[in-house]
Design a protein around this motif. Sequence first.
Motif, short mmCIF file in Angstrom:
data_model
loop_
_atom_site.label_atom_id
_atom_site.label_comp_id
_atom_site.label_asym_id
_atom_site.label_seq_id
_atom_site.Cartn_x
_atom_site.Cartn_y
_atom_site.Cartn_z
N VAL A 239 -45.20 63.12 13.05
CA VAL A 239 -45.07 62.37 14.36
C VAL A 239 -46.23 61.89 14.80
O VAL A 239 -46.24 60.86 15.29
N LEU A 240 -47.35 62.61 14.90
CA LEU A 240 -48.54 62.36 15.25
C LEU A 240 -49.25 61.35 14.32
O LEU A 240 -50.15 60.55 15.06
N ALA A 241 -49.23 61.21 13.15
CA ALA A 241 -49.90 60.39 12.48
C ALA A 241 -49.78 58.95 12.79
O ALA A 241 -50.92 58.19 12.80
N PRO A 242 -48.60 58.34 13.18
CA PRO A 242 -48.56 56.89 13.76
C PRO A 242 -49.47 56.71 14.53
O PRO A 242 -50.11 55.54 14.93
N TYR A 243 -49.53 57.60 15.81
CA TYR A 243 -50.22 57.51 17.07
C TYR A 243 -51.73 57.33 16.66
O TYR A 243 -52.64 56.76 17.17
N LEU A 244 -52.31 58.45 15.60
CA LEU A 244 -53.44 58.49 15.39
C LEU A 244 -54.02 57.21 14.58
O LEU A 244 -55.19 56.60 14.55
N LEU A 245 -52.97 56.56 13.70
CA LEU A 245 -53.27 55.37 13.22
C LEU A 245 -53.51 54.13 14.05
O LEU A 245 -54.47 53.22 13.78
N GLN A 246 -53.04 54.26 15.62
CA GLN A 246 -53.29 53.15 16.28
C GLN A 246 -54.48 53.48 17.09
O GLN A 246 -54.66 52.51 17.74
N ARG A 247 -55.28 54.43 16.79
CA ARG A 247 -56.48 54.65 17.62
C ARG A 247 -57.42 53.51 17.47
O ARG A 247 -57.56 52.75 16.28
N ARG A 248 -58.26 53.05 18.31
CA ARG A 248 -59.40 52.18 18.51
C ARG A 248 -60.54 52.81 17.45
O ARG A 248 -60.72 53.84 17.65
N ARG A 249 -61.26 51.95 16.78
CA ARG A 249 -62.31 52.37 16.04
C ARG A 249 -63.29 52.90 17.01
O ARG A 249 -63.97 52.30 17.90
N GLY A 250 -63.90 53.95 16.95
CA GLY A 250 -64.87 54.52 17.58
C GLY A 250 -64.32 55.56 18.85
O GLY A 250 -65.00 56.04 19.46
#
Length: 283
Positions: A239-250
């Motif tokens: 469940v957390l993976a899609p959220y982490l994939l949407q993070r901004r670079r940096g």
Amino acid sequence: DGLTVRAMDIPMDLDMAVKEELDSAYSTDIGHCSDGDASTPPMPISSLDSITIPSALAPSFTDPTAPVLSDRHEQARADKQHKWINRQITDAANSGQIMWLLQVIQQNLTTMNLINFSTALHRTARLALTCSQQVREQIMSHIAIRELREALVNYFTATVHPDGTWIQVRRPEDQASEMRCLSIICWSCATLRMREEAIFYRVSAAAQWRLSEMKSFELSNLLWSFAKLSLGDVGFFEVLAPYLLQRRRGEFSAVCLSTIIWSYGTLKVHHHALFTNIAKEMI
């Protein structure tokens, strides 16, 4: 997935971030006395010998002769009490005297709020790291720790539903610090090897609803805690993976990203897209 996952102990850079966040939170939420030089660790502890406890007495918050107060005044009095408890915990921890800290915790368990619990656990974990293995074992078998664990489990089962929703209505200012406290509590439990499944089960459920409220190091610490204690099912990490994939670079530091990779790898949750995404950012 092309990445080598090595054993990772306590992410100390993240620990310092936790400590700074705690100090900042308590100075604005319920009041926090000065912590002194954060770069100076407590004195090493070699034994649990008795020490002289300062004779500071708690103010009377439950005077039976006091007049009946309105809800607003009762809340103000409770806030004052929680502020006082936090100062006692931090004063004891800053002294480097583990027995004083354990006594303060034991004396105030029945009136602690969530911030008090997170402070008590975090300061105990930090002091325990300065001790020998033998002393750490003595600390964990101390009655104050046993009672703290029981009180913490009771607190979570009474305030958080298994689905992660909160049982009681809270003030906005209390809600603002909840996810931070949950991350700190989990980090501290993992550091102290306190495997409390009832707590972690509710935290994982609550986190899924409120991921956006967590800072990068809070989320990284949370994942590290689950992995360190081999808790949390595959579903939670998926469940957390899609959220982490949407993070901004940096947005996440290299330490946070490596901690996330280690946590997924340790629990054998092989999310190829996430691993590849993080690897590209870190190269």
